[in-house]
Design a protein around this motif. Sequence first.
Motif, PDB file in Angstrom:
ATOM      1  N   ILE A  83       0.852  -1.193   0.000  1.00  0.00           N
ATOM      2  CA  ILE A  83       0.000   0.000   0.000  1.00  0.00           C
ATOM      3  C   ILE A  83       0.886   1.240   0.000  1.00  0.00           C
ATOM      4  O   ILE A  83       1.817   1.354   0.799  1.00  0.00           O
ATOM      5  N   ALA A  84       0.602   2.158  -0.923  1.00  0.00           N
ATOM      6  CA  ALA A  84       1.415   3.377  -1.011  1.00  0.00           C
ATOM      7  C   ALA A  84       1.255   4.210   0.269  1.00  0.00           C
ATOM      8  O   ALA A  84       0.130   4.430   0.741  1.00  0.00           O
ATOM      9  N   PRO A  85       2.360   4.668   0.887  1.00  0.00           N
ATOM     10  CA  PRO A  85       2.259   5.479   2.110  1.00  0.00           C
ATOM     11  C   PRO A  85       1.738   6.876   1.782  1.00  0.00           C
ATOM     12  O   PRO A  85       1.840   7.344   0.647  1.00  0.00           O
ATOM     13  N   PRO A  86       1.174   7.558   2.781  1.00  0.00           N
ATOM     14  CA  PRO A  86       0.704   8.931   2.543  1.00  0.00           C
ATOM     15  C   PRO A  86       1.878   9.873   2.282  1.00  0.00           C
ATOM     16  O   PRO A  86       2.976   9.678   2.821  1.00  0.00           O
ATOM     17  N   SER A  87       1.642  10.872   1.467  1.00  0.00           N
ATOM     18  CA  SER A  87       2.678  11.851   1.136  1.00  0.00           C
ATOM     19  C   SER A  87       2.349  13.183   1.826  1.00  0.00           C
ATOM     20  O   SER A  87       1.192  13.626   1.849  1.00  0.00           O
ATOM     21  N   TRP A  88       3.388  13.810   2.411  1.00  0.00           N
ATOM     22  CA  TRP A  88       3.178  15.083   3.106  1.00  0.00           C
ATOM     23  C   TRP A  88       2.656  16.143   2.158  1.00  0.00           C
ATOM     24  O   TRP A  88       1.873  17.020   2.566  1.00  0.00           O
ATOM     25  N   GLU A  89       3.027  16.024   0.890  1.00  0.00           N
ATOM     26  CA  GLU A  89       2.566  17.023  -0.064  1.00  0.00           C
ATOM     27  C   GLU A  89       1.041  17.049  -0.150  1.00  0.00           C
ATOM     28  O   GLU A  89       0.456  18.088  -0.482  1.00  0.00           O
ATOM     29  N   GLN A 121      -0.403  22.830  12.461  1.00  0.00           N
ATOM     30  CA  GLN A 121      -0.562  21.751  13.450  1.00  0.00           C
ATOM     31  C   GLN A 121      -1.679  20.788  13.033  1.00  0.00           C
ATOM     32  O   GLN A 121      -1.544  19.570  13.170  1.00  0.00           O
ATOM     33  N   GLN A 122      -2.773  21.350  12.518  1.00  0.00           N
ATOM     34  CA  GLN A 122      -3.888  20.506  12.077  1.00  0.00           C
ATOM     35  C   GLN A 122      -3.469  19.611  10.912  1.00  0.00           C
ATOM     36  O   GLN A 122      -3.797  18.415  10.883  1.00  0.00           O
ATOM     37  N   ARG A 123      -2.757  20.217   9.983  1.00  0.00           N
ATOM     38  CA  ARG A 123      -2.320  19.414   8.840  1.00  0.00           C
ATOM     39  C   ARG A 123      -1.324  18.336   9.263  1.00  0.00           C
ATOM     40  O   ARG A 123      -1.358  17.209   8.761  1.00  0.00           O
ATOM     41  N   GLN A 124      -0.459  18.642  10.209  1.00  0.00           N
ATOM     42  CA  GLN A 124       0.505  17.664  10.682  1.00  0.00           C
ATOM     43  C   GLN A 124      -0.198  16.516  11.398  1.00  0.00           C
ATOM     44  O   GLN A 124       0.155  15.346  11.231  1.00  0.00           O
ATOM     45  N   ASN A 147      -0.168  12.620  10.429  1.00  0.00           N
ATOM     46  CA  ASN A 147       0.211  11.566  11.380  1.00  0.00           C
ATOM     47  C   ASN A 147      -0.862  10.475  11.446  1.00  0.00           C
ATOM     48  O   ASN A 147      -0.558   9.276  11.511  1.00  0.00           O
ATOM     49  N   ASP A 148      -2.151  10.891  11.442  1.00  0.00           N
ATOM     50  CA  ASP A 148      -3.234   9.899  11.450  1.00  0.00           C
ATOM     51  C   ASP A 148      -3.186   9.033  10.183  1.00  0.00           C
ATOM     52  O   ASP A 148      -3.396   7.805  10.246  1.00  0.00           O
ATOM     53  N   GLN A 188      -0.599   8.320   8.404  1.00  0.00           N
ATOM     54  CA  GLN A 188       0.538   7.399   8.518  1.00  0.00           C
ATOM     55  C   GLN A 188       0.189   6.208   9.419  1.00  0.00           C
ATOM     56  O   GLN A 188       0.540   5.066   9.124  1.00  0.00           O
ATOM     57  N   ALA A 189      -0.526   6.486  10.521  1.00  0.00           N
ATOM     58  CA  ALA A 189      -0.902   5.402  11.440  1.00  0.00           C
ATOM     59  C   ALA A 189      -1.859   4.425  10.762  1.00  0.00           C
ATOM     60  O   ALA A 189      -1.717   3.193  10.898  1.00  0.00           O
ATOM     61  N   HIS A 190      -2.849   4.992  10.033  1.00  0.00           N
ATOM     62  CA  HIS A 190      -3.767   4.122   9.306  1.00  0.00           C
ATOM     63  C   HIS A 190      -3.032   3.293   8.250  1.00  0.00           C
ATOM     64  O   HIS A 190      -3.332   2.099   8.050  1.00  0.00           O
ATOM     65  N   HIS A 191      -2.102   3.936   7.566  1.00  0.00           N
ATOM     66  CA  HIS A 191      -1.332   3.209   6.555  1.00  0.00           C
ATOM     67  C   HIS A 191      -0.534   2.064   7.175  1.00  0.00           C
ATOM     68  O   HIS A 191      -0.482   0.952   6.651  1.00  0.00           O
ATOM     69  N   GLN A 192       0.087   2.391   8.346  1.00  0.00           N
ATOM     70  CA  GLN A 192       0.877   1.361   8.996  1.00  0.00           C
ATOM     71  C   GLN A 192       0.014   0.166   9.409  1.00  0.00           C
ATOM     72  O   GLN A 192       0.386  -0.984   9.224  1.00  0.00           O
ATOM     73  N   ALA A 193      -1.196   0.459   9.927  1.00  0.00           N
ATOM     74  CA  ALA A 193      -2.110  -0.627  10.330  1.00  0.00           C
ATOM     75  C   ALA A 193      -2.564  -1.429   9.116  1.00  0.00           C
ATOM     76  O   ALA A 193      -2.622  -2.672   9.144  1.00  0.00           O
ATOM     77  N   ALA A 194      -2.912  -0.725   8.021  1.00  0.00           N
ATOM     78  CA  ALA A 194      -3.362  -1.412   6.813  1.00  0.00           C
ATOM     79  C   ALA A 194      -2.241  -2.252   6.203  1.00  0.00           C
ATOM     80  O   ALA A 194      -2.468  -3.385   5.745  1.00  0.00           O
ATOM     81  N   GLU A 195      -1.030  -1.712   6.214  1.00  0.00           N
ATOM     82  CA  GLU A 195       0.103  -2.448   5.652  1.00  0.00           C
ATOM     83  C   GLU A 195       0.428  -3.677   6.496  1.00  0.00           C
ATOM     84  O   GLU A 195       0.750  -4.749   5.972  1.00  0.00           O
ATOM     85  N   THR A 196       0.328  -3.508   7.846  1.00  0.00           N
ATOM     86  CA  THR A 196       0.551  -4.672   8.724  1.00  0.00           C
ATOM     87  C   THR A 196      -0.487  -5.759   8.463  1.00  0.00           C
ATOM     88  O   THR A 196      -0.162  -6.951   8.375  1.00  0.00           O
ATOM     89  N   ALA A 197      -1.760  -5.371   8.300  1.00  0.00           N
ATOM     90  CA  ALA A 197      -2.821  -6.341   8.018  1.00  0.00           C
ATOM     91  C   ALA A 197      -2.586  -7.002   6.658  1.00  0.00           C
ATOM     92  O   ALA A 197      -2.799  -8.219   6.498  1.00  0.00           O
TER      93      ALA A 197
END
Length: 522
Positions: free
Chosen positions: A103-109, A133-136, A140-141, A143-152
């Motif tokens: 799964i492609a990770p999220p991009s900060w852009e 701060q809101q955008r950061q 971060n959220d 990235q966390a979702h991506h990490q969980a999806a990639e782990t699954a």
Amino acid sequence: MKQAAREQRDRDRLIAQAQRQRERLAKAAAAADKQAAKEAAALYLQARQTEVAALNEGLAERIGELDGLLIGSLHRSARIPFAALRRQPDLPRFDPGHDGVPIAPPSWEEFAPPPPSAVQRMFKKQAVERTNQQRQAAFNDAQAHHQAAETARIQRLQRAEQAHRLEVDAARQRADDANAKVDAFEQAYRQGRPEAVSDYLELTLESRPLLAGFTSDVEVAYQPDIRRLLVVMELPGVEAIPAETEFRYVRTKDEITPKPRPPREINQRYSNLVAQLVLRTMRDAFEVTGENLVTDVAVNAHVSTRNKATGRPEKPCLVSLITTREQFSDLVLSELDPGECLRHLNALVSKHPWDLEAVRPVFDPDLSRYKFVDAHDAAAGLDSRRVLLEMDPTEFEHLVRQLFEAMGLKSWVTQASRDDGVDGVAVNEDPIMGGVCVIQAKRYRGVVATEAVRALAGVMGQLKASRGVLVTTSWFGKQSHDFAAEHGRIQLIEGNHLKHMLQEHLGLDVIVGELKNAPKRL
């Protein structure tokens, strides 16, 4: 008035010209139609003639195949290598689907706010900071979702890979199990075990390529002590010979009509076909086996039909013979006449095979008697079954008499023989295959001497008997079997077959008893 007359003449001339033009056009159209019809008729005739030519070509090709059935098989080996029976594992392909692609990770852009303007930097510093701060936090959220999806995804992929490995292992195991059976089969065949030899010969003979519409239906038994192969084969009926010699197109009737093949030619071709099929089967049986396994091949060739009087199925035997490997190896199969060859081999051949006129087979076509395995004699003392070798002579005489009476023989007359056996003369009342039958039974523990078979032939001659049967509780040697086969009217019944017959005709489960130096097939 002259002017008017000229004008009328001009009009009449134009009308006449138009009429002639119409007539010319009509004639041209009629000629064109006639030509088109002629061309269509020619094309149709050509198509019908082509159809007839194709039918005749197919007919000639079929006749050529039938005439060359034996010769056409000589360049092919009927042998099936045991390696060809081995299986390669059918390994399933691994398809991870979407889980095979990370799964492609999220991009900060995708989350970064647009650069603030000079006014925003001077007067809206806090708002700009809050937006960052809101955008950061959103990044971060993600990235966390991506990490969980990639782990699954990785876990699903690992489970799929494990399941695939199990399927691959199971496929390899199935192939290994099948190949182990092939190896055991090959080993049993090399060792000359009867069941393996007969199974291998059935496999090879039934796998042979035959002509379209023919089936290679055979049953095989093996007698290891005399190294003889018994083959019961199925023949095609006389309808295998095309009933037409050629096809013709009759234009007057617009029909394609066949010219019937003369019955005499059909009969001759069918006799030739039967002979070719028998010789090919014997050739393949000898070619597939080695001399260390098979020295003789016996063939009964039957055809399946229905009795016209009763409607019941029956299988008359049209050819029956026993031939040694030495005799068969002297034949030049590409040069001989198949029918004459069978006569040279002393085969019993139907005089009218097209009428399904049967011959008496040289061996019992019920191969179960040769495959029958007798119970171990040590079990005799463990149950109440009768032991043939322990019967007294009178009891044995009555048992043999009951057996053959149950098989349809009448007017039984017996006298005790001098060797604890029984000599009997009975009558088979069958109007065609019947007559006087001499029956001798030998209650022996060892092999029956060939002299006993020759003696039976002598008694048959004295009594002018049509049939002789020699029954024993033990077995016969190769010379006895050869003599009976050459004689043609003597049937030998060994102990294992006698046991089977008593079970079949009298419902008696018996034990032969302890034999001395019995061959493995008993």
